[in-house]
Design a protein around this motif. Sequence first.
Motif, PDB file in Angstrom:
ATOM      1  N   THR A 175      -3.712   7.708 -48.426  1.00 24.31           N
ATOM      2  CA  THR A 175      -3.161   8.199 -47.187  1.00 24.31           C
ATOM      3  C   THR A 175      -4.159   9.545 -47.001  1.00 24.31           C
ATOM      4  OG1 THR A 175      -1.952   9.839 -48.577  1.00 24.31           O
ATOM      5  CG2 THR A 175      -0.977   7.726 -48.087  1.00 24.31           C
ATOM      6  N   TRP A 176      -3.702  10.157 -45.607  1.00 23.74           N
ATOM      7  CA  TRP A 176      -4.515  11.345 -45.387  1.00 23.74           C
ATOM      8  C   TRP A 176      -4.284  12.399 -46.487  1.00 23.74           C
ATOM      9  CZ3 TRP A 176      -7.564  13.271 -41.562  1.00 23.74           C
ATOM     10  CH2 TRP A 176      -7.706  14.657 -41.387  1.00 23.74           C
ATOM     11  N   CYS A 180      -7.693  13.952 -48.476  1.00 22.48           N
ATOM     12  CA  CYS A 180      -7.944  15.334 -48.479  1.00 22.48           C
ATOM     13  C   CYS A 180      -8.068  15.964 -49.933  1.00 22.48           C
ATOM     14  CB  CYS A 180      -6.887  16.313 -47.752  1.00 22.48           C
ATOM     15  SG  CYS A 180      -6.965  15.949 -45.982  1.00 22.48           S
ATOM     16  N   LEU A 198      -9.425   5.766 -45.426  1.00 21.06           N
ATOM     17  CA  LEU A 198      -8.509   5.341 -44.730  1.00 21.06           C
ATOM     18  C   LEU A 198      -8.539   3.964 -44.300  1.00 21.06           C
ATOM     19  CD1 LEU A 198      -7.927   8.670 -42.686  1.00 21.06           C
ATOM     20  CD2 LEU A 198      -6.622   7.977 -44.957  1.00 21.06           C
ATOM     21  N   GLN A 202      -7.597   3.887 -38.699  1.00 21.36           N
ATOM     22  CA  GLN A 202      -7.660   5.271 -38.712  1.00 21.36           C
ATOM     23  C   GLN A 202      -9.104   5.940 -38.665  1.00 21.36           C
ATOM     24  OE1 GLN A 202      -5.074   7.003 -41.689  1.00 21.36           O
ATOM     25  NE2 GLN A 202      -3.590   5.151 -41.674  1.00 21.36           N
ATOM     26  N   ASP A 204     -10.524   7.768 -36.123  1.00 18.09           N
ATOM     27  CA  ASP A 204     -10.381   9.147 -35.685  1.00 18.09           C
ATOM     28  C   ASP A 204     -10.185  10.116 -36.689  1.00 18.09           C
ATOM     29  OD1 ASP A 204     -11.064   8.419 -33.132  1.00 18.09           O
ATOM     30  OD2 ASP A 204      -8.899   8.382 -32.611  1.00 18.09           O
ATOM     31  N   GLN A 205      -9.351   9.554 -37.423  1.00 17.09           N
ATOM     32  CA  GLN A 205      -8.812  10.583 -38.939  1.00 17.09           C
ATOM     33  C   GLN A 205     -10.317  10.591 -39.606  1.00 17.09           C
ATOM     34  OE1 GLN A 205      -6.726   8.638 -37.272  1.00 17.09           O
ATOM     35  NE2 GLN A 205      -4.799   8.802 -37.865  1.00 17.09           N
ATOM     36  N   GLU A 208     -12.469  13.009 -38.492  1.00 20.18           N
ATOM     37  CA  GLU A 208     -12.048  14.390 -38.558  1.00 20.18           C
ATOM     38  C   GLU A 208     -12.288  14.734 -39.984  1.00 20.18           C
ATOM     39  OE1 GLU A 208      -8.114  15.108 -37.131  1.00 20.18           O
ATOM     40  OE2 GLU A 208      -8.188  17.072 -38.521  1.00 20.18           O
ATOM     41  N   LEU A 209     -12.024  13.655 -41.042  1.00 23.28           N
ATOM     42  CA  LEU A 209     -12.629  14.072 -42.569  1.00 23.28           C
ATOM     43  C   LEU A 209     -13.903  14.604 -42.635  1.00 23.28           C
ATOM     44  CD1 LEU A 209     -10.257  11.196 -44.285  1.00 23.28           C
ATOM     45  CD2 LEU A 209      -9.773  13.783 -44.222  1.00 23.28           C
TER      46      LEU A 209
END
Length: 310
Positions: A175-176, A180, A198, A202, A204-205, A208-209
């Motif tokens: 999961t996000w 993290c 992910l 996902q 885009d996430q 971002e990570l």
Amino acid sequence: MQYHFAYRPYCRRFRQPLHTSHGLWSDRQGILLQLTDSEGRVGKGEIAPIEWFGSESFDQAFRFCQQLPEQITSDTISSISDSLPACQFGFESAWESIGEDDSAKLTYPLTYSSLLPAGEVALSVWKPLWSQGSRTFKWKIGVAPLAEELQIFAQLKQTLPPAAQLRLDANAGLTWQEACTWLETADLHGIEFLEQPLPTNQFDQMLELSDRFQTPIALDESVATLQQMQQCHQQGWRGIFVVKAAIAGSPHRLREFCQTYQPDIVWSSVFETAIARHFIETRLMAALPPARAAGFGISHWFLDEVQQYH
Ligand SMILES: [Mg+2]
């Protein structure tokens, strides 16, 4: 030019089923190909599909071979549909290899990453691999609960010699929040990279990570085929690409993409035999700048090196 086409399926049993977040995988099935030109020169290729990873299934590939005539042309090969990427690779590589000396050797040394099984077993499995010269290891995460894996990770980091390089592969199973947590841990421990934290939807996430943490992120499931690699590159991905050449599609188009954009690459195995691997090493890896340690350290996963035909 016409080529005589022959094929035969193979099945290799894993020493222990491969435990991924997609489930258990116990046999590697594939198809060996042989093309012979009018002068009797031979080219060998291999179709090594992984359906759960986004390629065609073994059955689809087998049916494709079955419906072909005994004589095929280069047009037959160049018109193989993008929906059969492992077939594209198998046929094109056989065609490119026609008349090639089997003993073609690499001009630079390759380094390999050895795959460790998920869970606690990893704590002992690395040792014989280290004595055989492995210095880069990949450990599968996202299989057991987070707290349990973090604990095993801490032990693994402690037991591995400082010179060992460790990469983590989540197979899209986090999961996000878990991603993290893993990346915070990875930043503290100098992990080489985190692979596919992910699910593929996902993207885009994951971008971002990769901005948020130091540890690089590698896309794997997101870039199973060359088309997906091109899409992710267009959408701004400048992190690592795990390239499973045997299921990525046309090898000459893959080579062009890599030569044009010079992406940060980890070449990776799909548990193919020496036939596909030889092609990948001599015709793809050797044609491009040296990349990170390749994920080819997998022979210890099979019961034997000899293929069992059926
Ligand atoms: Mg992976």
